[in-house]
Design an enzyme around this catalytic site. Structure first.
Site, PDB file in Angstrom:
ATOM      1  N   LYS A  91       0.863  -1.185   0.000  1.00  0.00           N
ATOM      2  CA  LYS A  91       0.000   0.000   0.000  1.00  0.00           C
ATOM      3  C   LYS A  91       0.888   1.219   0.000  1.00  0.00           C
ATOM      4  O   LYS A  91       1.818   1.328   0.808  1.00  0.00           O
ATOM      5  CB  LYS A  91      -0.883  -0.006   1.266  1.00  0.00           C
ATOM      6  CG  LYS A  91      -1.836   1.175   1.335  1.00  0.00           C
ATOM      7  CD  LYS A  91      -3.088   0.934   0.527  1.00  0.00           C
ATOM      8  CE  LYS A  91      -3.872   2.189   0.207  1.00  0.00           C
ATOM      9  NZ  LYS A  91      -3.436   2.876  -1.030  1.00  0.00           N
ATOM     10  N   GLN A 112       7.224   3.797   3.946  1.00  0.00           N
ATOM     11  CA  GLN A 112       5.812   3.407   3.974  1.00  0.00           C
ATOM     12  C   GLN A 112       5.599   2.133   4.798  1.00  0.00           C
ATOM     13  O   GLN A 112       4.556   1.978   5.440  1.00  0.00           O
ATOM     14  CB  GLN A 112       5.324   3.208   2.530  1.00  0.00           C
ATOM     15  CG  GLN A 112       3.825   3.285   2.355  1.00  0.00           C
ATOM     16  CD  GLN A 112       3.307   4.713   2.240  1.00  0.00           C
ATOM     17  OE1 GLN A 112       3.864   5.517   1.498  1.00  0.00           O
ATOM     18  NE2 GLN A 112       2.252   5.025   2.954  1.00  0.00           N
ATOM     19  N   LYS A 115       5.379   3.308   8.427  1.00  0.00           N
ATOM     20  CA  LYS A 115       4.213   4.184   8.583  1.00  0.00           C
ATOM     21  C   LYS A 115       2.929   3.354   8.603  1.00  0.00           C
ATOM     22  O   LYS A 115       2.075   3.509   9.476  1.00  0.00           O
ATOM     23  CB  LYS A 115       4.173   5.171   7.404  1.00  0.00           C
ATOM     24  CG  LYS A 115       3.041   6.164   7.442  1.00  0.00           C
ATOM     25  CD  LYS A 115       2.821   6.865   6.100  1.00  0.00           C
ATOM     26  CE  LYS A 115       4.070   7.531   5.587  1.00  0.00           C
ATOM     27  NZ  LYS A 115       3.756   8.419   4.422  1.00  0.00           N
ATOM     28  N   LYS A 127       5.420   1.679  -3.058  1.00  0.00           N
ATOM     29  CA  LYS A 127       5.358   3.032  -3.625  1.00  0.00           C
ATOM     30  C   LYS A 127       5.650   2.932  -5.110  1.00  0.00           C
ATOM     31  O   LYS A 127       6.292   1.985  -5.555  1.00  0.00           O
ATOM     32  CB  LYS A 127       6.410   3.929  -2.958  1.00  0.00           C
ATOM     33  CG  LYS A 127       6.141   5.403  -3.102  1.00  0.00           C
ATOM     34  CD  LYS A 127       5.209   5.890  -2.016  1.00  0.00           C
ATOM     35  CE  LYS A 127       4.787   7.330  -2.230  1.00  0.00           C
ATOM     36  NZ  LYS A 127       4.048   7.852  -1.057  1.00  0.00           N
ATOM     37  N   GLY A 166      -2.602   8.280  -4.362  1.00  0.00           N
ATOM     38  CA  GLY A 166      -1.922   9.483  -4.843  1.00  0.00           C
ATOM     39  C   GLY A 166      -0.685   9.831  -4.024  1.00  0.00           C
ATOM     40  O   GLY A 166      -0.423   9.277  -2.965  1.00  0.00           O
ATOM     41  N   ASP A 167       0.073  10.757  -4.559  1.00  0.00           N
ATOM     42  CA  ASP A 167       1.205  11.387  -3.861  1.00  0.00           C
ATOM     43  C   ASP A 167       1.457  12.662  -4.675  1.00  0.00           C
ATOM     44  O   ASP A 167       0.537  13.142  -5.360  1.00  0.00           O
ATOM     45  CB  ASP A 167       2.431  10.448  -3.836  1.00  0.00           C
ATOM     46  CG  ASP A 167       3.521  10.936  -2.871  1.00  0.00           C
ATOM     47  OD1 ASP A 167       3.402  10.699  -1.673  1.00  0.00           O
ATOM     48  OD2 ASP A 167       4.499  11.594  -3.323  1.00  0.00           O
ATOM     49  N   THR A 211      -4.453  13.483   5.142  1.00  0.00           N
ATOM     50  CA  THR A 211      -3.033  13.627   5.502  1.00  0.00           C
ATOM     51  C   THR A 211      -2.808  14.933   6.249  1.00  0.00           C
ATOM     52  O   THR A 211      -2.186  14.969   7.317  1.00  0.00           O
ATOM     53  CB  THR A 211      -2.138  13.559   4.254  1.00  0.00           C
ATOM     54  OG1 THR A 211      -2.523  12.429   3.473  1.00  0.00           O
ATOM     55  CG2 THR A 211      -0.682  13.445   4.640  1.00  0.00           C
ATOM     56  N   ASN A 242      -2.079  19.023  -1.808  1.00  0.00           N
ATOM     57  CA  ASN A 242      -3.093  18.311  -1.025  1.00  0.00           C
ATOM     58  C   ASN A 242      -2.797  18.338   0.474  1.00  0.00           C
ATOM     59  O   ASN A 242      -3.670  18.680   1.280  1.00  0.00           O
ATOM     60  CB  ASN A 242      -3.183  16.867  -1.537  1.00  0.00           C
ATOM     61  CG  ASN A 242      -4.103  16.036  -0.683  1.00  0.00           C
ATOM     62  OD1 ASN A 242      -3.667  15.290   0.189  1.00  0.00           O
ATOM     63  ND2 ASN A 242      -5.404  16.180  -0.888  1.00  0.00           N
ATOM     64  N   SER A 379      -6.837   5.800   3.645  1.00  0.00           N
ATOM     65  CA  SER A 379      -6.893   4.916   2.472  1.00  0.00           C
ATOM     66  C   SER A 379      -7.318   3.515   2.904  1.00  0.00           C
ATOM     67  O   SER A 379      -8.115   2.854   2.231  1.00  0.00           O
ATOM     68  CB  SER A 379      -5.517   4.822   1.806  1.00  0.00           C
ATOM     69  OG  SER A 379      -5.304   5.915   0.940  1.00  0.00           O
TER      70      SER A 379
END
Ligand code: NDP
Ligand code: 2IT
Length: 447
Positions: A91, A112, A115, A127, A166-167, A211, A242, A379
């Site tokens: 993820k 990630q 996290k 990622k 997204g990123d 976020t 964002n 998410s």
């Protein structure tokens, strides 16, 4: 700081992955923290947990050909690094920006893992992205690129396998084009394969805000742990994408006053507090430049090109733009101006030298893998709603997000205390995130 085996493992990770300085930086930071658990847990060494953790389970690199508006063929490079699936499907987001390369995707994928573990939800780490930049492209060009990107990526992802989102450079528009192409190629309405979807087609309320909201809540928790609050305090935010926009929104709701925002052309200072409706109109609707904010806001705001947004005196700093955007000199300015709390909305925005200065000065420093985990956590909540074919209310989803951020904050402090580093959020986040993944890997044997 390390004993021999940690140092040797780090040396070998660096030697095996040449030319990837951001990946080395992210690994070194985690190893630095893990020194505190080595003695208590020799079993992690015996099973080469760290060596395995640093080697992605799978790395996919592919050609992305597309046709621009003039009819010319363009070629970009696509990446998906499926780093670790011990806790759940891979993820993590997709980043579309010219500077994207394998080392950047690997640093993001590595972060990630920890996290996602900290969220307490069943998600592994991954990622991806491309060296394609949507800025300055037409909607048609972005659509053709996204369709081509997904034409290869769809073979590798799935709701139980790998779930991108997204990123930087990837928002609802890009997710829409990619989801449409995935649906067409597979002939499946598999909503849980991507997150950050539009609200009419499987998206979750609060994912867009998550976020930034989560980072602001985390900063408030950090202040509360010191017996302080956000009310009436000046706050600096960098970026105006964002994460930044919704960090600003939540800080304002919590009573703070955000006085800065930025993009890659410079920054604005607005002592009266950012007018978020105006900034959203310029950034979310018009996809404009930050200078326009100062031009349209009038008296209270000014635009500064060059210099550093961190020179503005504030009590709380929330870097929300990109990696290594806050340097040693910026940390000195912030400390000199009396900053109390720094929480990373972006991934790895503070350089190691800046982080060291904050820690040495006794400033509360919240690392991104804890402070910005609200996005990926929500998410995972979107995936829950997709799996149960349900759609939660805004208040319910936000309640879950807030609860998750508070529990990550508490987990960081408790773990730091347990390992003899009270108040150290970096050690707390790395050790708590690592232990869950490592214990799952041990349960699975050598795979
Ligand atoms: P966006 O693309 O929405 O916004 C990025 C913002 O940062 C823009 O204002 C952009 O300016 C600025 N920026 C990007 N690169 C640079 C640079 N090299 N120098 C100066 N400014 C820069 O991305 P997000 O807000 O989604 O992401 C921001 C950060 O947060 C990233 O580190 C990302 O990895 C991290 N993050 C994002 C999450 C999410 O859910 N979206 C979750 C957790 C972390 P410009 O418009 O000029 O390019
Ligand atoms: O860095 C991140 O945590 C994100 N870009 C969000 C990832 C996600 O899967 O929501």
């Amino acid at each position: 700081m390390f004993d021999t085996s940690l140092q040797e493992t780090l040396d070998s990770v660096i030697a095996r992955n040449p030319g990837e300085p951001e990946f080395h930086q992210a690994v070194r930071e985690v190893f630095d923290s893990l020194a505190v658990i080595q003695e208590r847990h020799p079993e992690y060494n015996d099973l080469a947990i760290l060596t395995r953790l640093c080697e992605p389970e799978r790395q996919i690199i592919f050609r992305v050909p597309w046709v621009d508006d003039r009819g010319a063929v363009r070629v970009n490079r696509g990446f998906r690094v499926e780093f670790n699936s011990a806790l759940g499907p891979y993820k993590g987001g997709l980043r579309f920006r010219e500077s994207v390369n394998l080392g950047i995707v690997k640093f993001l994928g590595f972060e990630q893992i920890f996290k996602n573990s900290l969220t307490g939800l069943p998600i592994g780490g991954g990622k991806g992205g491309s060296d394609f930049d949507p800025a300055g492209k037409s909607d048609g060009e972005v659509m053709r690129f996204c369709q081509s990107f997904m034409t290869e990526l769809h073979r590798h992802i799935g709701e139980h396998t790998d779930v991108p989102a997204g990123d930087i450079g990837v928002g609802a528009r890009e997710i829409g084009y990619m989801f449409g192409q995935y649906k067409r190629l597979t002939n499946r309405y598999e909503a849980g394969v991507l997150t950050g979807k539009g609200l009419d087609w499987g998206g979750s309320l609060v994912r867009k805000e998550a976020t930034g909201y989560g980072t602001a809540v985390f900063a408030e928790e950090m202040l509360a742990a010191r017996g302080e609050g956000l009310d009436g305090r000046p706050v600096a935010v960098s970026g105006s994408g964002n994460v930044a926009l919704y960090a600003i929104e939540k800080v304002h709701q919590l009573g703070g006053r955000v006085v800065t925002a930025s993009d890659s052309t410079g920054y604005i200072v607005d002592e009266a507090g950012i007018d978020l409706d105006l900034l959203k109109q310029i950034k979310e609707v018009e996809r404009g430049r930050i200078r326009e904010y100062a031009e349209r806001r009038g008296g209270s705001a000014r635009f500064v090109s060059g210099g550093s947004v961190w020179d503005v005196p504030v009590d709380v700093a929330l870097p929300c733009a990109t990696q290594n955007e806050l340097h040693e000199s910026d940390a000195k300015s912030l400390i000199g101006n009396g900053v109390v709390v720094v929480a990373e909305g972006a991934n790895m925005p503070c350089t190691p030298e800046a982080v060291e200065l904050f820690r040495a000065a006794g400033i509360a420093f919240g690392p991104g893998k804890a402070a910005n985990a609200g996005g990926v956590a929500t998410s995972a909540l979107e995936m829950q709603q997709n799996a149960s074919r349900d759609a939660w209310t805004f208040d319910y989803a936000e309640g879950r997000l807030t609860e998750i951020m508070r529990s990550i904050h508490a987990n960081c402090l408790e773990t730091a205390e347990e390992y003899g580093r009270p108040g150290d959020y970096v050690v707390g986040a790395n050790v708590a995130g690592f232990r869950k993944v490592a214990d799952a890997m041990m349960a699975f044997g050598v795979i």
